[in-house]
Design a protein around this motif. Structure first.
Motif, mmCIF file in Angstrom:
data_model
loop_
_atom_site.group_PDB
_atom_site.id
_atom_site.type_symbol
_atom_site.label_atom_id
_atom_site.label_comp_id
_atom_site.label_asym_id
_atom_site.label_seq_id
_atom_site.Cartn_x
_atom_site.Cartn_y
_atom_site.Cartn_z
ATOM 1 N N ALA A 75 0.483 -51.008 30.560
ATOM 2 C CA ALA A 75 1.205 -50.661 29.383
ATOM 3 C C ALA A 75 0.720 -49.434 28.838
ATOM 4 C CB ALA A 75 1.436 -51.816 28.356
ATOM 5 N N GLU A 76 1.761 -48.484 28.552
ATOM 6 C CA GLU A 76 1.141 -47.107 28.003
ATOM 7 C C GLU A 76 0.182 -47.409 26.766
ATOM 8 O OE1 GLU A 76 2.970 -43.625 25.403
ATOM 9 O OE2 GLU A 76 4.107 -43.737 27.467
ATOM 10 N N ASN A 77 0.646 -48.195 25.902
ATOM 11 C CA ASN A 77 0.334 -48.256 24.537
ATOM 12 C C ASN A 77 -1.208 -48.904 24.790
ATOM 13 O OD1 ASN A 77 1.044 -50.746 24.771
ATOM 14 N ND2 ASN A 77 2.392 -50.669 22.931
ATOM 15 N N THR A 78 -1.648 -49.729 25.514
ATOM 16 C CA THR A 78 -2.946 -50.203 25.762
ATOM 17 C C THR A 78 -3.867 -49.370 25.958
ATOM 18 O OG1 THR A 78 -2.573 -50.920 28.059
ATOM 19 C CG2 THR A 78 -1.816 -52.456 26.806
ATOM 20 N N LEU A 79 -3.701 -48.279 26.789
ATOM 21 C CA LEU A 79 -4.803 -47.130 27.141
ATOM 22 C C LEU A 79 -4.665 -45.820 26.427
ATOM 23 C CD1 LEU A 79 -5.240 -48.026 31.107
ATOM 24 C CD2 LEU A 79 -6.706 -48.613 29.224
ATOM 25 N N LEU A 80 -3.262 -45.584 25.777
ATOM 26 C CA LEU A 80 -2.944 -44.367 25.309
ATOM 27 C C LEU A 80 -2.489 -44.284 23.931
ATOM 28 C CD1 LEU A 80 -1.465 -42.824 28.489
ATOM 29 C CD2 LEU A 80 -3.560 -42.215 27.705
ATOM 30 N N ASP A 81 -2.840 -43.392 23.153
ATOM 31 C CA ASP A 81 -2.211 -43.339 21.668
ATOM 32 C C ASP A 81 -1.470 -42.052 21.767
ATOM 33 O OD1 ASP A 81 -1.676 -43.319 19.076
ATOM 34 O OD2 ASP A 81 -3.926 -42.531 18.493
ATOM 35 N N ARG A 82 -0.043 -42.113 21.695
ATOM 36 C CA ARG A 82 0.753 -41.256 21.822
ATOM 37 C C ARG A 82 0.901 -40.593 20.323
ATOM 38 N NH1 ARG A 82 5.599 -39.589 24.838
ATOM 39 N NH2 ARG A 82 4.732 -41.270 26.421
ATOM 40 N N ARG A 83 0.809 -39.108 20.262
ATOM 41 C CA ARG A 83 0.889 -38.460 18.848
ATOM 42 C C ARG A 83 1.933 -37.362 19.250
ATOM 43 N NH1 ARG A 83 -3.833 -38.825 15.647
ATOM 44 N NH2 ARG A 83 -4.961 -41.039 16.212
ATOM 45 N N THR A 84 2.627 -36.991 18.093
ATOM 46 C CA THR A 84 3.336 -35.734 18.143
ATOM 47 C C THR A 84 2.344 -34.640 18.097
ATOM 48 O OG1 THR A 84 3.795 -35.662 15.947
ATOM 49 C CG2 THR A 84 5.430 -36.640 17.108
ATOM 50 N N LEU A 85 2.812 -33.467 18.921
ATOM 51 C CA LEU A 85 1.736 -32.376 19.085
ATOM 52 C C LEU A 85 1.624 -31.551 17.712
ATOM 53 C CD1 LEU A 85 0.169 -30.289 20.864
ATOM 54 C CD2 LEU A 85 2.328 -29.115 21.414
ATOM 55 N N CYS A 86 0.337 -31.387 17.520
ATOM 56 C CA CYS A 86 0.004 -30.467 16.241
ATOM 57 C C CYS A 86 -1.307 -29.681 16.776
ATOM 58 C CB CYS A 86 -0.387 -31.314 15.192
ATOM 59 S SG CYS A 86 -0.805 -30.515 13.610
ATOM 60 N N MET A 87 -1.335 -28.458 16.907
ATOM 61 C CA MET A 87 -2.069 -27.637 17.093
ATOM 62 C C MET A 87 -2.768 -26.807 15.991
ATOM 63 S SD MET A 87 -1.294 -25.416 20.735
ATOM 64 C CE MET A 87 -2.547 -24.249 20.253
ATOM 65 N N ARG A 88 -3.960 -27.078 15.400
ATOM 66 C CA ARG A 88 -4.568 -26.660 14.377
ATOM 67 C C ARG A 88 -5.722 -25.816 14.774
ATOM 68 N NH1 ARG A 88 -7.217 -30.276 9.332
ATOM 69 N NH2 ARG A 88 -7.884 -28.357 8.005
ATOM 70 N N MET A 89 -5.652 -24.373 14.666
ATOM 71 C CA MET A 89 -6.731 -23.526 15.172
ATOM 72 C C MET A 89 -7.413 -23.053 13.865
ATOM 73 S SD MET A 89 -5.732 -23.961 18.236
ATOM 74 C CE MET A 89 -7.072 -22.625 19.039
ATOM 75 N N SER A 90 -8.781 -23.055 13.943
ATOM 76 C CA SER A 90 -9.743 -22.626 12.820
ATOM 77 C C SER A 90 -10.373 -21.473 13.554
ATOM 78 C CB SER A 90 -10.725 -23.879 12.420
ATOM 79 O OG SER A 90 -9.738 -24.838 11.809
ATOM 80 N N ASP A 91 -10.595 -20.306 12.521
ATOM 81 C CA ASP A 91 -11.046 -19.042 12.907
ATOM 82 C C ASP A 91 -12.522 -18.897 12.492
ATOM 83 O OD1 ASP A 91 -11.789 -16.569 13.772
ATOM 84 O OD2 ASP A 91 -9.949 -15.609 13.240
ATOM 85 N N LEU A 92 -13.697 -19.123 13.278
ATOM 86 C CA LEU A 92 -15.006 -18.709 12.885
ATOM 87 C C LEU A 92 -15.102 -17.312 12.254
ATOM 88 C CD1 LEU A 92 -16.833 -19.938 15.950
ATOM 89 C CD2 LEU A 92 -16.864 -21.035 13.831
ATOM 90 N N ALA A 93 -14.409 -16.424 12.381
ATOM 91 C CA ALA A 93 -14.416 -15.087 11.903
ATOM 92 C C ALA A 93 -13.963 -15.254 10.587
ATOM 93 C CB ALA A 93 -13.829 -13.939 12.699
ATOM 94 N N GLY A 94 -13.235 -16.068 10.044
ATOM 95 C CA GLY A 94 -12.711 -16.175 8.857
ATOM 96 C C GLY A 94 -11.335 -15.897 8.455
ATOM 97 N N GLY A 95 -10.594 -15.708 9.701
ATOM 98 C CA GLY A 95 -9.215 -15.335 9.584
ATOM 99 C C GLY A 95 -8.552 -16.625 9.233
ATOM 100 N N ARG A 96 -7.068 -16.286 9.040
ATOM 101 C CA ARG A 96 -6.366 -17.492 8.656
ATOM 102 C C ARG A 96 -6.028 -18.453 9.589
ATOM 103 N NH1 ARG A 96 -3.135 -12.841 9.487
ATOM 104 N NH2 ARG A 96 -1.473 -12.929 10.890
#
Length: 441
Positions: A75-96
């Motif tokens: 069963a999928e849920n025994t091995l995988l945790d399904r989440r809606t996609l959220c990409m969060r990109m943090s900038d080391l240069a201090g950008g937004r």
């Protein structure tokens, strides 16, 4: 008497081929030279405990993999945790910080809404992203191949948008630098992920190490269905007679007789097995033209209380590209950092790379303590290079030698080097073999 097949290579392509063959009633032997199954997506024993040899994420569009799990009775849920996609990109240069949150709307509205409301992008950048994906959709994502960087410039994608969104997606999915990556394969990735059902872009986060995700269940399935799995067994030659495969020869001199052989190995490992067989010289020549790209995974162990406040985080402006929290696999406090494709980091010694990544993480999370342990796993030929024009090199599963078949993410799957491509290729090979057993009238 039922036909017998041998699958050479216990990576995900070989596992998929062997399981599908066994499910179809063929007596199947899987041979793997390494001490454990999984190939380039396996669990390894390290000083930090059992870890994956590289960080792999799956998405809801991976239908071949999910169907294979169903075949295995998992069963999928025994091995995988399904989440809606959220990409969060943090900038080391201090950008937004850029956040792309794809809502639960029908496709393609979910993509348009996600791009149109992405935080950290200007109105002009969001509109440019929507225009670009709309342009691809109007062409059915079927475009002439060229380097992706050139296409993004031609389609007037702003530099910040490319840096914060398109380039990270390119490196994560094609493992090839933007300047050389195939625009056609990148368009395929967008099509598979963001068209069809909305759930195709869901993240499928492993609840267990890679060895438990496919290799373990596949080995159990083969044992239960009359198959055999032999690790630590190296194949040194492909045997044939009268223009057809008859079996394989092992490094101890013994032979295994069979009707079909699936070679589920990377291109650079196939040369010795193809030599001396009529009709395979041209295949050898094509395979010699493949290029490869590395992946470095840096594991940092922190106290158990440390977490990313989410399963993953993108990083801009440094060597680190992605951070993944391993708490979901039962390893709280372990953070894996991924550095895909070639670059200056490959010239660094492992300790120097680990130090640089740890310093970058400390800049993003200044309240975290220093990692108590760290480990670098470097796969120098992790994937084939998904460069513009590579599709012309990729062979189908059949060869000019009857009974000899190919499987691997590098074959003509239409996908870049992904776990889905590997599984899909193995299934395709098994189905092609089955078709020779039961040809259509």
């Amino acid at each position: 008497m039922s036909r017998k097949a041998v699958v050479v290579g216990g990576g995900w392509a070989g596992l998929a081929a062997a399981v599908t063959l066994a499910a179809g009633g063929m007596r199947t032997t899987l041979l793997e030279s390494a001490p454990r199954l999984g190939g380039r997506a396996r669990t390894v024993d390290t000083p930090l405990g059992a870890l994956d040899n590289g960080q792999h994420l799956l998405i809801g569009a991976y239908r071949a993999f999910l169907d294979l799990l169903a075949t295995l009775g998992v069963a999928e849920n025994t091995l995988l945790d399904r989440r809606t996609l959220c990409m969060r990109m943090s900038d080391l240069a201090g950008g937004r910080e850029v956040v792309l949150d794809v809502p639960a709307l029908p496709a393609p509205l979910h993509l348009a809404k996600g791009l149109g409301s992405a935080r950290g992008l200007s109105v002009g950048e969001r509109l440019a992203a929507v225009r670009f994906t709309g342009w691809l959709q109007r062409r059915g994502f079927d475009i002439d191949d060229r380097p992706l960087a050139g296409l993004l410039t031609e389609r007037r994608q702003p530099a910040h948008l490319t840096r914060a969104l398109w380039e990270p997606l390119c490196l994560a999915t094609l493992n090839t630098p933007l300047a050389r990556a195939s625009a056609r394969l990148f368009a395929v990735v967008l099509q598979k992920t963001f068209t069809g059902h909305r759930s195709h872009c869901d993240l499928l986060l492993p609840r267990a190490p890679l060895g438990d995700l496919l290799p373990g269940p596949a080995a159990s399935y083969l044992a239960e269905h009359g198959g055999e799995v032999r690790c630590g067994t190296r194949v040194v030659a492909l045997e044939s007679r009268d223009g057809r495969v008859t079996g394989v020869r092992l490094d101890d001199g013994t032979q295994i007789v069979c009707d079909d052989v699936v070679l589920a190995l990377p291109p650079h490992a196939l040369g010795p097995l193809l030599e001396g067989h009529a009709g395979l010289a041209s295949l050898q020549a094509r395979l010699s033209r493949y290029e490869y790209q590395p992946i470095c995974t840096i594991y940092l162990r922190y106290p158990h209380a440390v977490d990313l406040d989410g399963p993953l985080r993108g990083v801009l402006g440094g060597a680190t590209q992605w951070l993944i929290d391993r708490a979901g696999t039962g390893q709280p406090g372990v953070i894996s950092a991924v550095v895909s494709a070639e670059g200056p980091h490959m010239a660094l010694a492992r300790d120097a790379l680990a130090s640089q990544v740890a310093a970058e993480v400390a800049r993003l999370f200044p309240t975290w303590p220093a990692p108590v342990e760290r480990l670098v796993i470097r796969e120098k030929r992790a994937t084939f290079a998904s460069v513009a024009g590579v599709e012309a090199l990729r062979p189908g599963c059949a060869t000019q030698l009857p009974g000899c078949w190919l499987a691997g993410d590098w074959t003509a799957t239409g996908l870049p080097a992904t776990l889905e491509g590997a599984v899909s290729s193995g299934v395709q090979s098994a189905h092609a073999i089955a078709a020779t057993r039961h040809p259509q009238a």
